[in-house]
Design an enzyme around this catalytic site. Structure first.
Site, PDB file in Angstrom:
ATOM      1  N   CYS A 144      21.381  94.673  19.768  1.00 46.11           N
ATOM      2  CA  CYS A 144      20.478  95.677  19.201  1.00 46.11           C
ATOM      3  C   CYS A 144      20.181  95.408  17.737  1.00 46.11           C
ATOM      4  O   CYS A 144      19.141  95.788  17.229  1.00 46.11           O
ATOM      5  CB  CYS A 144      21.091  97.064  19.330  1.00 46.11           C
ATOM      6  N   GLY A 175      24.027 102.237  30.976  1.00 47.63           N
ATOM      7  CA  GLY A 175      25.039 102.728  30.050  1.00 47.63           C
ATOM      8  C   GLY A 175      24.443 103.646  28.986  1.00 47.63           C
ATOM      9  O   GLY A 175      25.033 104.666  28.620  1.00 47.63           O
TER      10      GLY A 175
HETATM   11  C1  LIG Z   1      25.612  97.329  26.869  1.00 46.77           C
HETATM   12  C2  LIG Z   1      26.287  98.522  26.335  1.00 46.77           C
HETATM   13  C3  LIG Z   1      25.705  99.801  26.441  1.00 46.77           C
HETATM   14  C4  LIG Z   1      24.338 100.017  27.019  1.00 46.77           C
HETATM   15  O1  LIG Z   1      24.273  99.837  28.407  1.00 46.77           O
HETATM   16  P1  LIG Z   1      22.856  99.590  29.091  1.00 46.77           P
HETATM   17  O2  LIG Z   1      23.145  99.598  30.558  1.00 46.77           O
HETATM   18  O3  LIG Z   1      22.374  98.249  28.601  1.00 46.77           O
HETATM   19  O4  LIG Z   1      21.962 100.699  28.680  1.00 46.77           O
HETATM   20  C5  LIG Z   1      26.409 100.876  25.950  1.00 46.77           C
HETATM   21  N1  LIG Z   1      27.622 100.721  25.395  1.00 46.77           N
HETATM   22  C6  LIG Z   1      28.216  99.527  25.288  1.00 46.77           C
HETATM   23  C7  LIG Z   1      29.573  99.430  24.684  1.00 46.77           C
HETATM   24  C8  LIG Z   1      27.570  98.381  25.742  1.00 46.77           C
HETATM   25  O5  LIG Z   1      28.150  97.191  25.609  1.00 46.77           O
END
Ligand SMILES: *Cc1c(COP(=O)(O)O)cnc(C)c1O
Length: 389
Positions: free
Chosen positions: A326, A72
């Site tokens: 985070c 993400g």
């Molecule tokens: C977890 C999350 C991400 C990051 O995704 P990853 O695959 O862990 O890099 C980004 N945006 C939101 C809203 C998330 O919950």
């Protein structure tokens, strides 16, 4: 001891079916999906099939609109930096919200340091983005609006259809971070008319380290990872075939099970909330009462520190979080709750319960039994509680 995992917005347990689907691609089917011999073609077929499954879950018009990424975070970076770079000659202004995930917020801050201007639109007390403010923020230099679909901390679902409409009228690209929405609430990318949309596999019982960016046909971005001609020239690097296959399987299952599972989780979540408020005083619900992810419950326990509640629940086998993986470890108040206007004294004692497919009613009963004495003990030790009582 009983173990109850209630941190599914941080990550989920990979499904058995997903692992089974991936295993052949960790062992016997090891070809490079770009190679033209039979070893490569087998991998390519698997990647193409996964792309179809992801396109179908996201409601894309064609598989060519799906670009695989490392997750993400990379999808958010590619969307925002990719548009910023592609449209630099047209404008330098980006609009986002105050309650984005750090993958979006820190990408916007990076662009601010590099000559772009960013407007952070506020939200109301339930976490809904202020549409008037958003509309007024658009100028002829605006190139992108990026707004989270469903917030990871409080679960509030944004009116992305309305935002897409505003963006369309003003001829500005619209990206949404839909990492928390995908697989949890029904939607179709082509239905809401979004230009770019991010998702991640590990939030829907798939593997970590793989995600996707939906890019509507005709929308041009500047690639951010340079190298070979992978992913239609938009994201270089040999495909993570096993991960992509796992994400495809997770997407297929999510699509099939979504309506039933969303309803089940919502009922469990509301049962938990009722159990909490009927046993504990001075509790506030954070997030929109209705327009909220079916699996997410964020509650503030007045007079307390979230960290101490988490540690006490951890000792009882219960895994929850203060909202964002985070920011945990730092004692900074949540930027999401702060933007919602929650009193700083109350943001500190806020806890997110995020349910997943493994959770049962017995899990909720366990939390409802274990939590009240913890809150009572912590409040009895809290000087704030004495004063506020
Ligand atoms: C977890 C999350 C991400 C990051 O995704 P990853 O695959 O862990 O890099 C980004 N945006 C939101 C809203 C998330 O919950």
């Amino acid at each position: 001891m009983r173990k109850v995992y209630l941190d599914n917005n941080a990550t989920t347990r990979m499904r058995e079916e997903v692992l089974e689907a991936m295993l052949p691609f960790c062992k016997d089917i090891y070809g490079n999906a770009s190679s033209i011999h039979q070893f490569g073609r087998a991998a390519r077929r698997a990647v193409d099939e996964a792309r179809e499954k992801v396109a179908s879950l996201l409601g894309a018009s064609s598989t060519e609109e799906i670009i695989f990424t490392s997750g993400g975070t990379e999808a958010d970076n590619l969307a925002i930096k990719g548009i910023a770079a592609a449209l630099k000659s047209k404008g330098d202004h980006i609009i986002t919200s105050a309650i984005e995930h750090h993958a979006v917020l820190n990408t916007c801050k990076f662009l601010e340091k590099n000559g772009y201007r960013v407007t952070y639109v506020g939200v109301d007390k339930d976490g809904i983005v202020n549409l008037d403010e958003l509309k007024k923020a658009v100028t002829d230099k605006t190139i992108l609006i990026t707004i989270i679909y469903a917030n990871n901390e409080v679960g509030t679902i944004e009116p992305v259809g309305d935002i897409a409409k505003i963006a369309g009228e003003k001829k500005v690209h619209f990206h949404t971070d839909a990492v928390q929405a995908v697989g949890k609430i029904p939607f179709e990318a082509k239905g809401i008319n979004v230009d770019l949309l991010s998702m991640s596999a590990h939030k829907i019982y798939g593997p970590k380290g793989v995600g996707a960016l939906y890019i509507k046909k005709g929308v041009k971005i500047m690639p951010q990872m340079l190298g070979g001609h992978h992913e239609m020239g938009k994201r270089a690097g040999t495909e993570n075939v096993a991960g992509i296959v796992g994400m495809g399987k997770a997407a297929e299952l999510a699509r099939k099970e979504l309506p039933m599972e969303a309803k089940r989780l919502e009922e469990l979540r509301d049962y938990l909330y009722k159990g909490i408020i009927s046993n504990i005083d001075h509790v506030r619900l954070n997030g929109h009462p209705e327009k909220r992810l079916p699996n997410t419950l964020n509650v503030g326990f007045k007079y307390l520190e979230g960290e101490s509640i988490i540690l006490n629940l951890d000792m009882e086998g219960i895994g929850v979080s203060t909202g964002s993986a985070c920011t945990s470890g730092s004692l900074e108040p949540s930027h999401v709750l702060t933007a919602m206007g929650v009193d700083p004294a109350e943001t500190q004692g806020s806890i997110r319960f995020s349910l997943g497919r493994d959770n049962t009613k017995e899990d909720m009963d366990y939390v409802i039994k274990v939590l009240p004495p913890i809150i009572k003990r912590l409040r009895d030790m809290s000087p704030l509680y004495e004063k506020g009582k």
